[in-house]
Design an enzyme around this catalytic site. Structure first.
Site, PDB file in Angstrom:
ATOM      1  N   ALA A 224      12.184 -20.274  18.500  1.00  0.00           N
ATOM      2  CA  ALA A 224      12.390 -21.009  17.253  1.00  0.00           C
ATOM      3  C   ALA A 224      11.245 -20.648  16.314  1.00  0.00           C
ATOM      4  O   ALA A 224      10.154 -20.332  16.778  1.00  0.00           O
ATOM      5  CB  ALA A 224      12.386 -22.499  17.527  1.00  0.00           C
ATOM      6  N   THR A 225      11.528 -20.675  15.022  1.00  0.00           N
ATOM      7  CA  THR A 225      10.485 -20.153  14.148  1.00  0.00           C
ATOM      8  C   THR A 225       9.804 -21.156  13.227  1.00  0.00           C
ATOM      9  O   THR A 225       8.868 -21.809  13.660  1.00  0.00           O
ATOM     10  CB  THR A 225      10.996 -18.944  13.363  1.00  0.00           C
ATOM     11  OG1 THR A 225      12.295 -19.266  12.883  1.00  0.00           O
ATOM     12  CG2 THR A 225      11.078 -17.742  14.256  1.00  0.00           C
ATOM     13  N   THR A 226      10.239 -21.306  12.001  1.00  0.00           N
ATOM     14  CA  THR A 226       9.358 -21.997  11.051  1.00  0.00           C
ATOM     15  C   THR A 226       9.704 -23.471  10.832  1.00  0.00           C
ATOM     16  O   THR A 226      10.853 -23.828  10.608  1.00  0.00           O
ATOM     17  CB  THR A 226       9.385 -21.278   9.690  1.00  0.00           C
ATOM     18  OG1 THR A 226       9.142 -19.897   9.923  1.00  0.00           O
ATOM     19  CG2 THR A 226       8.336 -21.829   8.765  1.00  0.00           C
TER      20      THR A 226
END
Lengths: 257, 282
Positions: B54-56
């Site tokens: 998962a990123t931002t």
């Protein structure tokens, strides 16, 4: 026959009598279905020691009897519910499973130990409609009763239940259900307990996530005044503001101290 | 809470006799330790890129609360493994967490943390303080350090409404725990450097929740603009960021329609100025 022999039948009878007497000493608690869920009402002067509690998203708990004993059951029930909800899914936690766990433990304590638990409890689960509500009453010996509509337990349980039946019908509004509960909990001619001596909570099927909501403070007082006003004859459909689905002011989903 | 040691002998079920810590994690650790994250056997080799990440996540305080938003993209190496992932979780009525890093571990941690807070509340009859909640999460991250070394790094961002100050608070963490309380705004994940630059320029003290939602969507747009692992608004599939707002009224996840309106505002502006709003130079 050895000296001091007491037959198992006699032992069980003695224990049951002992437990019944203990339970009968306390005040009553009533649990009943209303239009949007399940209502719990207990006269309880303590603000910290609860007789009514949230167990899980849709499951509530009410108890009468010895505080330390039903508190142990309450905490155990929360552990059971949380571990199962975490291990499987939140919807897999049911009142039936919880009632079975309590039945096992209460039954075992009743048969195996010297002193039975002096408690009677209700485990209630609110469903998506009133047909899907479940109310289980458990007694000190582990018996389970699947109840519909209403339950009264504790001291004077029979008289309270009789009075509750007088006022109860299906689909009561919250205010009407509270009124019925207070009528049942007050001895004829007696004085009604004031709002600050009442413990009131609902499992409201219209709430999201956690359905359990404690009603206290101004919200309870408003509901109480609403409930004592006699319903006008051609009832101009009491502008029933939807039951408290969203918290007003202090949010109190669980039990507060 | 006293011990229940004096319970009858028949009552041996741990669920009943556990001597009464109000922490769910500690209870599970004793009762069924295999259910806890981070207790798995260590892996032979880092699994790094093979599992979805998962990123931002971005968060900023607003007048009377805090707002958190997360993009929807999950990647495994250079593959986009999911386009509509949820990375912002409600943890209780007044708090939420976003996850960046190994998605599997992050989701597991969020689930456990949610039960942890609720369990404490039900057992004790009161909710934890905001600092208590932040510290509890730090302990969980620390417990995952071993897995983090194997490539299962998860770093959460925690935001809560604090009734003491009638405002929002934000806590960031590193893989070793933390917590580090952040003033005003914070961002985590691979796109966070770009998001943070954007937030720095667009953040206004005591902005309304609505304005902060816009600020965060701008920040996510900037992150997606420059970071390949962060997803921008998916216009064709109508997949918008998850936006959660916490004020005195409690946790509120904005509906897709509501977020869609804000996203459209941002997209419209970007049509004429692709790099977004310009902060005054003097």
């Amino acid at each position: 026959m050895p000296f001091g022999y007491v037959s198992p039948e006699q032992q069980m009878r003695d224990k049951a009598d002992y437990a019944r007497k203990g339970i009968a000493r306390g005040r009553s608690v009533v649990v009943l279905q209303y239009e949007h869920g399940i209502l719990f009402v207990a006269p309880n002067p303590s603000r910290a020691l609860h007789k009514i509690s949230e167990i899980y998203d849709k499951i509530g708990f009410a108890a009468v009897g010895r505080y330390n004993e039903f508190e142990a059951l309450r905490l155990g029930g929360i552990r059971y519910a949380d571990i199962n909800g975490y291990n499987y899914a939140r919807d897999d936690v049911t009142a039936r499973g919880l009632a079975n766990l309590y039945a096992q433990n209460l039954g075992q304590i009743f048969t195996e130990s010297m002193k039975p638990f002096e408690v009677e409890i209700v485990v209630a689960e609110v469903g998506d409609s009133s047909d899907e509500d479940h109310i289980y009453r458990l007694t000190f010996d582990g018996s389970v009763f699947d109840e519909t509509g209403l339950v009264a337990m504790g001291g004077q349980a029979e008289a309270v239940a009789a009075r509750l039946k007088e006022r109860y019908r299906e689909g009561l509004s919250l205010a009407e259900a509270l009124e019925a509960a207070l009528f049942a909990l007050t001895e004829p001619g007696g004085e009604r307990p004031p709002a600050d001596q009442l413990e009131v909570a609902v499992l409201d099927r219209n709430r999201t996530h956690r359905r359990f909501l404690r009603l206290n403070g101004p919200r309870l007082e408003r509901l109480l005044t609403e409930s004592v006003e006699p319903p006008a004859a051609p009832a101009p459909a009491p502008e029933q503001d939807a039951p408290p689905t969203a918290p007003e002011g202090d949010i109190d989903t669980g039990s507060d101290a | 809470m006293g011990s229940h040691r004096d319970l009858p002998a028949g009552m041996v079920n741990h669920i009943f006799t556990n001597s009464g810590v109000s922490s769910f994690t500690e209870f599970v650790g004793a009762y069924a330790p295999d259910l806890l994250p981070g207790r798995n056997e260590t892996l032979a080799a880092p699994v790094g890129d093979r599992i979805p990440h998962a990123t931002t996540i971005v968060a900023a305080t607003c007048a009377g609360g805090v707002v958190m938003a997360g993009d929807r993209r999950a990647t495994s190496g250079n593959i986009i493994s999911q386009r509509d992932m949820e990375k912002v979780f409600r943890t209780d009525e007044y708090s939420c967490m976003g996850i960046a890093g190994a998605a599997s571990t992050g989701i597991e941690m969020a689930r456990l943390y949610q039960v942890e807070l609720e369990h404490y509340e039900k057992m004790e009859g009161r909710t934890l303080s905001v600092a208590g909640k932040a510290n509890r999460l730090a302990t969980m991250i620390r417990g995952n350090l071993g897995m983090a070394m194997q490539g299962l790094v998860v770093v959460p961002l925690f935001a809560a409404y604090d009734p003491e100050i009638d405002g929002g608070r934000i806590f960031g963490y590193d893989v070793g725990g933390g917590p580090y309380e952040q003033q005003q705004y914070h961002s985590i994940g691979s796109g966070s450097i770009f998001a943070r630059g954007s937030l720095k320029k667009l953040y206004r003290e005591n902005a309304s929740p609505e304005e902060v939602v816009l600020t965060l969507i701008h920040a996510l747009y900037d992150a997606a603009d420059d970071d390949s692992a962060t997803g921008g608004p998916d216009v064709t599939r109508k997949i918008w960021p998850v936006v959660a707002q916490i004020t005195a009224d409690g946790f509120h996840r904005l509906s897709d329609e509501a977020v869609g309106v804000h996203v459209q505002t941002v997209l419209d502006k970007r049509m004429s100025s692709p790099d977004g709003p310009v902060a005054p130079l003097r």
